[in-house]
Design a protein around this motif. Sequence first.
Motif, PDB file in Angstrom:
ATOM      1  N   TYR A 103      52.894  -2.826  84.785  1.00 39.68           N
ATOM      2  CA  TYR A 103      52.663  -2.834  86.228  1.00 39.68           C
ATOM      3  C   TYR A 103      51.262  -3.339  86.507  1.00 39.68           C
ATOM      4  CZ  TYR A 103      49.781   1.337  85.596  1.00 39.68           C
ATOM      5  OH  TYR A 103      48.794   2.208  85.205  1.00 39.68           O
ATOM      6  N   LYS A 104      51.026  -3.773  87.733  1.00 40.33           N
ATOM      7  CA  LYS A 104      49.690  -4.187  88.171  1.00 40.33           C
ATOM      8  C   LYS A 104      48.994  -2.963  88.750  1.00 40.33           C
ATOM      9  CE  LYS A 104      47.206  -7.362  91.168  1.00 40.33           C
ATOM     10  NZ  LYS A 104      47.308  -8.399  92.204  1.00 40.33           N
ATOM     11  N   THR A 105      47.819  -2.670  88.239  1.00 43.96           N
ATOM     12  CA  THR A 105      47.072  -1.503  88.684  1.00 43.96           C
ATOM     13  C   THR A 105      46.288  -1.800  89.962  1.00 43.96           C
ATOM     14  OG1 THR A 105      45.029  -2.027  87.523  1.00 43.96           O
ATOM     15  CG2 THR A 105      46.750  -0.869  86.255  1.00 43.96           C
ATOM     16  N   TYR A 106      45.787  -0.760  90.592  1.00 41.16           N
ATOM     17  CA  TYR A 106      44.956  -0.937  91.780  1.00 41.16           C
ATOM     18  C   TYR A 106      43.624  -1.593  91.420  1.00 41.16           C
ATOM     19  CZ  TYR A 106      42.047   3.039  90.444  1.00 41.16           C
ATOM     20  OH  TYR A 106      41.197   3.879  89.781  1.00 41.16           O
ATOM     21  N   TYR A 107      43.218  -1.535  90.147  1.00 43.92           N
ATOM     22  CA  TYR A 107      41.964  -2.161  89.715  1.00 43.92           C
ATOM     23  C   TYR A 107      42.200  -3.542  89.098  1.00 43.92           C
ATOM     24  CZ  TYR A 107      43.468   0.752  85.745  1.00 43.92           C
ATOM     25  OH  TYR A 107      44.202   1.397  84.786  1.00 43.92           O
ATOM     26  N   ASN A 108      43.380  -4.114  89.383  1.00 39.80           N
ATOM     27  CA  ASN A 108      43.728  -5.490  89.057  1.00 39.80           C
ATOM     28  C   ASN A 108      43.858  -5.754  87.555  1.00 39.80           C
ATOM     29  OD1 ASN A 108      44.614  -7.925  90.160  1.00 39.80           O
ATOM     30  ND2 ASN A 108      42.638  -8.900  89.821  1.00 39.80           N
ATOM     31  N   TRP A 109      44.493  -4.840  86.863  1.00 40.15           N
ATOM     32  CA  TRP A 109      44.889  -5.035  85.477  1.00 40.15           C
ATOM     33  C   TRP A 109      46.406  -5.004  85.432  1.00 40.15           C
ATOM     34  CZ3 TRP A 109      41.860  -3.695  80.684  1.00 40.15           C
ATOM     35  CH2 TRP A 109      40.482  -3.813  80.909  1.00 40.15           C
ATOM     36  N   TYR A 110      46.973  -5.655  84.454  1.00 43.54           N
ATOM     37  CA  TYR A 110      48.411  -5.563  84.187  1.00 43.54           C
ATOM     38  C   TYR A 110      48.527  -4.802  82.886  1.00 43.54           C
ATOM     39  CZ  TYR A 110      53.292  -6.979  83.816  1.00 43.54           C
ATOM     40  OH  TYR A 110      54.669  -6.970  83.741  1.00 43.54           O
ATOM     41  N   GLN A 111      49.279  -3.699  82.899  1.00 41.86           N
ATOM     42  CA  GLN A 111      49.307  -2.847  81.720  1.00 41.86           C
ATOM     43  C   GLN A 111      50.593  -2.055  81.603  1.00 41.86           C
ATOM     44  OE1 GLN A 111      45.914  -0.293  82.271  1.00 41.86           O
ATOM     45  NE2 GLN A 111      47.058   1.191  83.445  1.00 41.86           N
ATOM     46  N   ALA A 112      50.837  -1.585  80.380  1.00 42.27           N
ATOM     47  CA  ALA A 112      51.931  -0.662  80.084  1.00 42.27           C
ATOM     48  C   ALA A 112      51.329   0.526  79.342  1.00 42.27           C
ATOM     49  CB  ALA A 112      52.982  -1.341  79.217  1.00 42.27           C
ATOM     50  N   VAL A 113      51.914   1.704  79.533  1.00 48.31           N
ATOM     51  CA  VAL A 113      51.438   2.924  78.890  1.00 48.31           C
ATOM     52  C   VAL A 113      52.527   3.403  77.935  1.00 48.31           C
ATOM     53  CG1 VAL A 113      50.600   5.283  79.244  1.00 48.31           C
ATOM     54  CG2 VAL A 113      50.143   3.504  80.975  1.00 48.31           C
ATOM     55  N   LEU A 114      52.145   3.655  76.673  1.00 48.00           N
ATOM     56  CA  LEU A 114      53.101   4.046  75.641  1.00 48.00           C
ATOM     57  C   LEU A 114      52.531   5.160  74.778  1.00 48.00           C
ATOM     58  CD1 LEU A 114      52.906   0.576  75.635  1.00 48.00           C
ATOM     59  CD2 LEU A 114      55.128   1.036  74.634  1.00 48.00           C
ATOM     60  N   LEU A 115      53.400   5.769  73.980  1.00 51.31           N
ATOM     61  CA  LEU A 115      52.999   6.696  72.923  1.00 51.31           C
ATOM     62  C   LEU A 115      53.360   6.059  71.597  1.00 51.31           C
ATOM     63  CD1 LEU A 115      54.374  10.106  74.268  1.00 51.31           C
ATOM     64  CD2 LEU A 115      52.040   9.239  74.460  1.00 51.31           C
ATOM     65  N   ASP A 116      52.467   6.172  70.606  1.00 49.13           N
ATOM     66  CA  ASP A 116      52.800   5.673  69.271  1.00 49.13           C
ATOM     67  C   ASP A 116      53.748   6.663  68.589  1.00 49.13           C
ATOM     68  OD1 ASP A 116      51.300   7.692  67.911  1.00 49.13           O
ATOM     69  OD2 ASP A 116      49.541   6.409  67.738  1.00 49.13           O
ATOM     70  N   PRO A 117      54.227   6.371  67.383  1.00 51.12           N
ATOM     71  CA  PRO A 117      55.202   7.260  66.742  1.00 51.12           C
ATOM     72  C   PRO A 117      54.712   8.689  66.493  1.00 51.12           C
ATOM     73  CG  PRO A 117      55.301   5.106  65.724  1.00 51.12           C
ATOM     74  CD  PRO A 117      54.106   5.097  66.654  1.00 51.12           C
ATOM     75  N   GLU A 118      53.398   8.928  66.531  1.00 50.05           N
ATOM     76  CA  GLU A 118      52.895  10.292  66.373  1.00 50.05           C
ATOM     77  C   GLU A 118      52.483  10.926  67.696  1.00 50.05           C
ATOM     78  OE1 GLU A 118      50.319  11.359  63.205  1.00 50.05           O
ATOM     79  OE2 GLU A 118      51.472  10.225  61.715  1.00 50.05           O
ATOM     80  N   GLY A 119      52.782  10.252  68.811  1.00 54.65           N
ATOM     81  CA  GLY A 119      52.526  10.831  70.122  1.00 54.65           C
ATOM     82  C   GLY A 119      51.151  10.543  70.700  1.00 54.65           C
ATOM     83  N   ASN A 120      50.399   9.622  70.103  1.00 48.23           N
ATOM     84  CA  ASN A 120      49.096   9.224  70.645  1.00 48.23           C
ATOM     85  C   ASN A 120      49.316   8.182  71.732  1.00 48.23           C
ATOM     86  OD1 ASN A 120      47.491  10.696  68.594  1.00 48.23           O
ATOM     87  ND2 ASN A 120      48.441   9.212  67.215  1.00 48.23           N
ATOM     88  N   VAL A 121      48.591   8.315  72.834  1.00 45.64           N
ATOM     89  CA  VAL A 121      48.785   7.398  73.950  1.00 45.64           C
ATOM     90  C   VAL A 121      47.978   6.111  73.738  1.00 45.64           C
ATOM     91  CG1 VAL A 121      46.949   8.322  75.433  1.00 45.64           C
ATOM     92  CG2 VAL A 121      48.947   7.304  76.470  1.00 45.64           C
ATOM     93  N   PHE A 122      48.602   4.989  74.101  1.00 46.55           N
ATOM     94  CA  PHE A 122      47.890   3.712  74.091  1.00 46.55           C
ATOM     95  C   PHE A 122      48.407   2.853  75.220  1.00 46.55           C
ATOM     96  CE2 PHE A 122      51.589   2.813  71.499  1.00 46.55           C
ATOM     97  CZ  PHE A 122      51.904   1.480  71.714  1.00 46.55           C
ATOM     98  N   ARG A 123      47.545   1.931  75.661  1.00 37.87           N
ATOM     99  CA  ARG A 123      47.922   0.980  76.696  1.00 37.87           C
ATOM    100  C   ARG A 123      47.804  -0.426  76.140  1.00 37.87           C
ATOM    101  NH1 ARG A 123      44.501   2.986  81.904  1.00 37.87           N
ATOM    102  NH2 ARG A 123      42.824   2.434  80.488  1.00 37.87           N
ATOM    103  N   ILE A 124      48.683  -1.294  76.608  1.00 38.82           N
ATOM    104  CA  ILE A 124      48.587  -2.721  76.360  1.00 38.82           C
ATOM    105  C   ILE A 124      48.148  -3.332  77.686  1.00 38.82           C
ATOM    106  CG2 ILE A 124      49.753  -4.803  75.577  1.00 38.82           C
ATOM    107  CD1 ILE A 124      51.842  -2.939  74.211  1.00 38.82           C
ATOM    108  N   ASN A 125      46.999  -4.025  77.682  1.00 38.07           N
ATOM    109  CA  ASN A 125      46.339  -4.455  78.926  1.00 38.07           C
ATOM    110  C   ASN A 125      46.068  -5.949  78.975  1.00 38.07           C
ATOM    111  OD1 ASN A 125      45.609  -1.715  79.768  1.00 38.07           O
ATOM    112  ND2 ASN A 125      44.114  -1.792  78.135  1.00 38.07           N
ATOM    113  N   LYS A 126      46.031  -6.434  80.211  1.00 38.45           N
ATOM    114  CA  LYS A 126      45.447  -7.744  80.517  1.00 38.45           C
ATOM    115  C   LYS A 126      44.702  -7.593  81.840  1.00 38.45           C
ATOM    116  CE  LYS A 126      44.328 -12.023  80.928  1.00 38.45           C
ATOM    117  NZ  LYS A 126      43.006 -12.335  80.430  1.00 38.45           N
ATOM    118  N   MET A 127      43.374  -7.838  81.812  1.00 38.07           N
ATOM    119  CA  MET A 127      42.606  -7.819  83.054  1.00 38.07           C
ATOM    120  C   MET A 127      42.920  -9.109  83.794  1.00 38.07           C
ATOM    121  SD  MET A 127      38.589  -7.068  83.730  1.00 38.07           S
ATOM    122  CE  MET A 127      37.898  -8.607  83.164  1.00 38.07           C
TER     123      MET A 127
END
Length: 129
Positions: A103-127
């Motif tokens: 999704y496009k954020t209010y701060y003008n990034w395009y990103q997805a939010v995920l959990l890795d296989p052990e439950g740690n959060v990470f985002r894939i981003n493009k400013m």
Amino acid sequence: MAELSYVNIFAKDIIALSNFYMDVFGFTEIEAIRSPIFRGVATGKSAIGFNALDAYELLKLSDYADTKGIKFLLNIDVDTPEEVDRMVPVALSKGATLIKEPYKTYYNWYQAVLLDPEGNVFRINKMLE
């Protein structure tokens, strides 16, 4: 000026979790620093370290080993919004869980939010421009 060299993650399975990030993002292992309780991967600007749970004792952090909850967020930048869209199914195929679709954020990034296989959060981003 100080620079971030590593973000270290305590992992139940350092080999599987480091392989997840290498498989999804094309990172490479820093074999020179490999040990029975540690794997490091080069990410370009810095690195991610994966510590086995034995490292809690080594670092005198045993009192904190049972800490629950999300305590950090990895942000992995890619070159285009299309790359964000392409990487999400790759991560899911390797065992990630999608928390928030790209999704496009209010701060003008395009990103997805995920959990890795052990439950740690990470985002894939493009400013965005």
